[in-house]
Design a protein around this motif. Structure first.
Motif, PDB file in Angstrom:
ATOM      1  N   HIS A 121       0.848  -1.198   0.000  1.00 17.25           N
ATOM      2  CA  HIS A 121       0.000   0.000   0.000  1.00 17.25           C
ATOM      3  C   HIS A 121       0.884   1.249   0.000  1.00 17.25           C
ATOM      4  O   HIS A 121       0.895   2.033   0.937  1.00 17.25           O
ATOM      5  N   THR A 122       1.637   1.419  -1.075  1.00 22.34           N
ATOM      6  CA  THR A 122       2.587   2.537  -1.155  1.00 22.34           C
ATOM      7  C   THR A 122       1.899   3.884  -1.212  1.00 22.34           C
ATOM      8  O   THR A 122       2.541   4.916  -0.974  1.00 22.34           O
ATOM      9  N   ASP A 123       0.586   3.914  -1.507  1.00 23.93           N
ATOM     10  CA  ASP A 123      -0.140   5.179  -1.515  1.00 23.93           C
ATOM     11  C   ASP A 123      -0.219   5.794  -0.117  1.00 23.93           C
ATOM     12  O   ASP A 123      -0.605   6.962   0.025  1.00 23.93           O
ATOM     13  N   THR A 124       0.159   5.007   0.908  1.00 29.27           N
ATOM     14  CA  THR A 124       0.258   5.552   2.264  1.00 29.27           C
ATOM     15  C   THR A 124       1.197   6.745   2.295  1.00 29.27           C
ATOM     16  O   THR A 124       1.025   7.675   3.086  1.00 29.27           O
ATOM     17  N   PHE A 125       2.195   6.744   1.410  1.00 31.76           N
ATOM     18  CA  PHE A 125       3.221   7.786   1.401  1.00 31.76           C
ATOM     19  C   PHE A 125       2.926   8.889   0.393  1.00 31.76           C
ATOM     20  O   PHE A 125       3.711   9.824   0.256  1.00 31.76           O
ATOM     21  N   GLY A 126       1.820   8.780  -0.301  1.00 31.47           N
ATOM     22  CA  GLY A 126       1.468   9.815  -1.256  1.00 31.47           C
ATOM     23  C   GLY A 126       0.961   9.222  -2.557  1.00 31.47           C
ATOM     24  O   GLY A 126       1.320   8.091  -2.927  1.00 31.47           O
ATOM     25  N   GLY A 128       0.579   8.198  -6.258  1.00 32.73           N
ATOM     26  CA  GLY A 128       1.534   7.923  -7.335  1.00 32.73           C
ATOM     27  C   GLY A 128       2.798   7.213  -6.908  1.00 32.73           C
ATOM     28  O   GLY A 128       3.643   6.896  -7.757  1.00 32.73           O
ATOM     29  N   MET A 129       2.956   6.935  -5.622  1.00 33.87           N
ATOM     30  CA  MET A 129       4.138   6.203  -5.159  1.00 33.87           C
ATOM     31  C   MET A 129       4.060   4.753  -5.641  1.00 33.87           C
ATOM     32  O   MET A 129       3.006   4.119  -5.589  1.00 33.87           O
ATOM     33  N   ARG A 130       5.195   4.222  -6.095  1.00 34.07           N
ATOM     34  CA  ARG A 130       5.217   2.819  -6.526  1.00 34.07           C
ATOM     35  C   ARG A 130       6.476   2.140  -5.986  1.00 34.07           C
ATOM     36  O   ARG A 130       7.531   2.767  -5.856  1.00 34.07           O
ATOM     37  N   LEU A 131       6.351   0.868  -5.715  1.00 35.18           N
ATOM     38  CA  LEU A 131       7.440   0.098  -5.111  1.00 35.18           C
ATOM     39  C   LEU A 131       8.475  -0.301  -6.161  1.00 35.18           C
ATOM     40  O   LEU A 131       8.120  -0.823  -7.227  1.00 35.18           O
ATOM     41  N   VAL A 132       9.750  -0.052  -5.839  1.00 30.70           N
ATOM     42  CA  VAL A 132      10.851  -0.565  -6.658  1.00 30.70           C
ATOM     43  C   VAL A 132      11.292  -1.911  -6.110  1.00 30.70           C
ATOM     44  O   VAL A 132      11.372  -2.900  -6.813  1.00 30.70           O
ATOM     45  N   LEU A 146      12.333   0.786  -1.132  1.00 31.58           N
ATOM     46  CA  LEU A 146      12.777   1.751  -2.132  1.00 31.58           C
ATOM     47  C   LEU A 146      11.607   1.996  -3.066  1.00 31.58           C
ATOM     48  O   LEU A 146      11.079   1.063  -3.684  1.00 31.58           O
ATOM     49  N   LEU A 147      11.169   3.270  -3.152  1.00 27.24           N
ATOM     50  CA  LEU A 147      10.018   3.653  -3.959  1.00 27.24           C
ATOM     51  C   LEU A 147      10.431   4.654  -5.027  1.00 27.24           C
ATOM     52  O   LEU A 147      11.539   5.195  -5.001  1.00 27.24           O
ATOM     53  N   ARG A 148       9.499   4.914  -5.954  1.00 32.81           N
ATOM     54  CA  ARG A 148       9.612   6.050  -6.869  1.00 32.81           C
ATOM     55  C   ARG A 148       8.350   6.889  -6.718  1.00 32.81           C
ATOM     56  O   ARG A 148       7.243   6.348  -6.601  1.00 32.81           O
ATOM     57  N   ASP A 149       8.520   8.199  -6.725  1.00 36.16           N
ATOM     58  CA  ASP A 149       7.353   9.072  -6.623  1.00 36.16           C
ATOM     59  C   ASP A 149       6.807   9.395  -8.007  1.00 36.16           C
ATOM     60  O   ASP A 149       7.283   8.868  -9.025  1.00 36.16           O
ATOM     61  N   VAL A 213       3.231   8.759  10.248  1.00 31.12           N
ATOM     62  CA  VAL A 213       2.701   7.893  11.293  1.00 31.12           C
ATOM     63  C   VAL A 213       1.726   6.915  10.644  1.00 31.12           C
ATOM     64  O   VAL A 213       0.805   7.319   9.925  1.00 31.12           O
ATOM     65  N   VAL A 214       1.945   5.612  10.885  1.00 31.59           N
ATOM     66  CA  VAL A 214       1.189   4.561  10.209  1.00 31.59           C
ATOM     67  C   VAL A 214       0.170   3.943  11.163  1.00 31.59           C
ATOM     68  O   VAL A 214       0.487   3.605  12.305  1.00 31.59           O
ATOM     69  N   ASP A 215      -1.048   3.782  10.686  1.00 30.38           N
ATOM     70  CA  ASP A 215      -2.108   3.105  11.431  1.00 30.38           C
ATOM     71  C   ASP A 215      -2.029   1.618  11.101  1.00 30.38           C
ATOM     72  O   ASP A 215      -2.576   1.151  10.094  1.00 30.38           O
ATOM     73  N   TYR A 216      -1.345   0.864  11.936  1.00 27.20           N
ATOM     74  CA  TYR A 216      -1.127  -0.568  11.674  1.00 27.20           C
ATOM     75  C   TYR A 216      -2.441  -1.336  11.624  1.00 27.20           C
ATOM     76  O   TYR A 216      -2.655  -2.174  10.739  1.00 27.20           O
ATOM     77  N   VAL A 217      -3.338  -1.041  12.569  1.00 21.97           N
ATOM     78  CA  VAL A 217      -4.614  -1.755  12.613  1.00 21.97           C
ATOM     79  C   VAL A 217      -5.422  -1.474  11.352  1.00 21.97           C
ATOM     80  O   VAL A 217      -5.957  -2.382  10.714  1.00 21.97           O
ATOM     81  N   GLY A 218      -5.511  -0.193  10.992  1.00 23.38           N
ATOM     82  CA  GLY A 218      -6.258   0.163   9.796  1.00 23.38           C
ATOM     83  C   GLY A 218      -5.643  -0.419   8.538  1.00 23.38           C
ATOM     84  O   GLY A 218      -6.345  -0.905   7.644  1.00 23.38           O
ATOM     85  N   LEU A 219      -4.300  -0.392   8.466  1.00 23.09           N
ATOM     86  CA  LEU A 219      -3.609  -0.927   7.303  1.00 23.09           C
ATOM     87  C   LEU A 219      -3.802  -2.436   7.205  1.00 23.09           C
ATOM     88  O   LEU A 219      -3.962  -2.986   6.113  1.00 23.09           O
ATOM     89  N   SER A 220      -3.819  -3.110   8.339  1.00 24.81           N
ATOM     90  CA  SER A 220      -4.029  -4.557   8.346  1.00 24.81           C
ATOM     91  C   SER A 220      -5.403  -4.905   7.794  1.00 24.81           C
ATOM     92  O   SER A 220      -5.582  -5.918   7.113  1.00 24.81           O
TER      93      SER A 220
END
Length: 230
Positions: A121-126, A128-132, A146-149, A213-220
């Motif tokens: 769920h790389t969109d957590t960081f903004g 258009g973010m995608r995982l490299v 490692l991501l790309r914006d 800050v990450v919501d672990y419960v929500g992300l799970s």
């Protein structure tokens, strides 16, 4: 790593000024260039330090020095005017040892799962973010993600369950090395954790690192194992 026990006095000048009067202390010089000044107390936290990238020069004392100084260390930041000046009056112990390459911190269950969730769920960081890749290796250990914006620039993410100063220092070292690689640079950093301590947030902001800050419960709750390949 070099460990020196010495009677010394220490002056820090730059963004702030601080002085430690003469006393017996432990001086630690690490392979990455950092220098830490410890007393026999205060748990793991040094009295003062200089983080990499920095350079250390050793000077002889002035001929007129009345204090019996043996040598003067000048530790200077590569950027800015910060300087750590250590006046060594007497060396009681001086030992160096090669620790080799550290394999990095082994994640606990929650932290490891959090890394997997954020990779999915790389969109957590903004937007258009995608995982490299996960666990991108650097010369001193792997950065978690490692991501790309959206603009195509690389972003290094360090994931912690509890975000403290040590984690910011760790990410700072990764960014320093990654930005030396022309295939990656420029690389910006994101420090992600369920909880980020105020001191860690201040240090991260000072170094241009974004805090999330990450919501672990929500992300799970968003995680669908059937949609992942790993």
């Amino acid at each position: 790593m070099r460990m020196v026990i010495a009677r010394c006095e220490v002056t820090y000048s730059g963004r702030l000024d601080a002085y430690l009067p003469p006393a017996t202390r432990l001086l630690v010089v690490k392979a990455d260039g950092s220098v830490l000044v410890h007393s026999d107390g205060g748990s793991y936290k040094p009295l003062n330090w200089m983080s990499p990238p920095c350079t250390t020069t050793v000077e002889a004392p002035a001929e007129t020095d009345p204090e019996g100084t043996q040598e003067v260390w000048r530790v200077r930041a590569r950027k800015g005017e910060d300087e750590l000046r250590v006046v060594v009056h007497e060396v009681l112990h001086d030992h160096s040892v090669d620790l080799g390459v550290d394999p990095g911190l082994v994640k606990d269950g929650v932290e490891a799962h959090l890394q997997v969730l954020l990779a999915a769920h790389t969109d957590t960081f903004g937007e258009g973010m995608r995982l490299v890749r996960r666990e991108h290796m650097t010369p001193i250990g792997p950065v978690d993600l490692l991501l790309r914006d959206q603009a195509g620039a690389h972003v290094a993410v360090e994931v912690k369950r509890r975000g403290e100063i040590d984690g910011v220092e760790q990410l700072t070292r990764y960014l320093e090395l990654m930005n030396r690689d022309p295939m990656l640079a420029p690389v910006r950093g994101i420090f992600a954790a369920q909880e980020i301590k105020p001191q860690a947030r201040v240090l991260a902001t000072d170094r241009g690192i974004e805090c999330v800050v990450v919501d672990y419960v929500g992300l799970s709750g968003r995680d669908d194992p059937t949609a992942r390949l790993f």
